[in-house]
Write a protein that holds these residues in place. Structure first.
Motif, short mmCIF file in Angstrom:
data_model
loop_
_atom_site.label_atom_id
_atom_site.label_comp_id
_atom_site.label_asym_id
_atom_site.label_seq_id
_atom_site.Cartn_x
_atom_site.Cartn_y
_atom_site.Cartn_z
N ASP A 1 0.75 -1.22 0.02
CA ASP A 1 -0.01 -0.01 -0.06
C ASP A 1 0.93 1.29 -0.04
O ASP A 1 2.07 1.14 0.19
CB ASP A 1 -0.97 -0.01 1.25
CG ASP A 1 -1.72 1.41 1.39
OD1 ASP A 1 -2.23 1.86 0.46
OD2 ASP A 1 -2.03 1.68 2.75
N ASP B 1 -0.48 5.23 1.19
CA ASP B 1 -0.81 6.14 1.97
C ASP B 1 -0.32 5.40 3.47
O ASP B 1 -1.20 4.45 3.62
CB ASP B 1 -2.01 6.77 1.92
CG ASP B 1 -1.95 7.54 0.82
OD1 ASP B 1 -1.29 8.39 0.59
OD2 ASP B 1 -2.78 7.12 -0.29
N GLU B 2 0.25 5.76 4.43
CA GLU B 2 0.34 5.36 5.85
C GLU B 2 1.32 3.97 5.73
O GLU B 2 1.42 3.50 6.89
CB GLU B 2 -1.16 5.23 6.34
CG GLU B 2 -1.08 5.81 7.90
CD GLU B 2 -0.49 7.27 7.85
OE1 GLU B 2 0.80 7.60 7.97
OE2 GLU B 2 -1.38 8.19 7.81
N ASP C 1 -0.44 -3.45 4.19
CA ASP C 1 -1.36 -2.27 4.47
C ASP C 1 -1.57 -2.02 5.73
O ASP C 1 -1.59 -2.71 6.61
CB ASP C 1 -2.76 -2.78 3.69
CG ASP C 1 -3.67 -1.98 2.92
OD1 ASP C 1 -3.38 -1.71 1.78
OD2 ASP C 1 -4.13 -0.77 3.63
N ASP C 2 -2.22 -0.84 5.94
CA ASP C 2 -2.53 -0.18 7.28
C ASP C 2 -3.90 -0.52 7.53
O ASP C 2 -4.17 -0.49 8.75
CB ASP C 2 -2.25 1.19 7.37
CG ASP C 2 -3.15 2.14 6.36
OD1 ASP C 2 -3.10 1.80 5.24
OD2 ASP C 2 -3.85 3.12 7.03
MG LIG Z 1 -3.05 3.12 3.35
#
Ligand SMILES: [Mg+2]
Length: 213
Positions: A8, A10-11, A145-146
């Motif tokens: 992923d 973002d973050e 992934d977050d």
């Molecule tokens: Mg994310």
């Protein structure tokens, strides 16, 4: 065939909460309060502290990805870890943003030292991951992934994929327990690098049902 590392963005690879919050303040006179691991209910009008409706969120995110992405920075150690892992894994990025942002995202991660293929997606990531794996000849794979629902989706669609739950933001990670469907929770990239090297070298990928060739 090298295993595929699907991350992923973002973050995980880049910061999100802080730059999105800064963008909301400057462009929309809104504040992102991180009282929980969610956007819903946490975006407030600065004028009267009233909550911004959930149905306004897609447009706010769209605006951020059009005009605010330059605020995002690489997660600490992410670029260095991926550069080191590049000899062991084929690395791709699977990001839940609209296709129109793909080139901006590609330029963004390239500028941050992470020049990898970018796939855009909407909704749960399991079906997208399945398509990506098939397109790459169905190699063994690791997914990062977050967001816990994506791990659930991946384990439903492609259960042999090894899932790592990572929340790169130091404040946010304290608000969310390990995803129930992930195989590991690792929040720091230097730790993730060691883990991913071991996963191959000790053939632990095989133990989770994934064959390393
Ligand atoms: Mg994310």
């Amino acid at each position: 065939m090298k295993p595929l590392l699907i991350s992923d963005c973002d973050e995980v690879l880049v910061s999100f909460a802080a730059p999105f919050g800064a963008h909301l303040e400057e462009a929309h006179n809104m504040r992102l309060r991180l009282d929980s691991f969610a956007l819903s209910g946490n975006v407030r009008h600065m004028a009267d502290d009233s909550p911004v409706a959930d149905d306004a969120m897609p447009d706010l995110l769209m605006d951020f990805f059009r005009t605010g992405m330059h605020r995002q920075t690489a997660a600490p150690g992410a670029a260095e870890a991926l550069a080191a892992l590049d000899t062991l894994y084929d690395i791709v990025i699977l990001t839940n943003i609209e296709d129109e942002h793909r080139e901006r995202r590609k330029s963004q991660v390239r500028a941050l030292g992470m020049d990898y293929e970018v796939y855009c997606n909407r909704g749960p990531k399991g079906p997208a991951l399945k398509r990506i794996l098939e397109a790459h000849g169905s190699p063994p794979a690791v997914f990062m992934d977050d967001l816990p629902p994506h791990h659930q989706s991946v384990k439903t669609e492609v259960p042999h994929v090894h899932c790592i739950h990572m929340v790169a933001d130091a404040q946010l990670r304290q608000m969310i327990p390990p995803a129930a469907h992930a195989d590991a929770r690792i929040d720091d990239w230097p730790d993730a690098r060691v883990y991913l090297e071991r996963l191959i070298n000790e053939e632990n990928l095989a133990r989770t049902g994934v064959r390393v060739r």
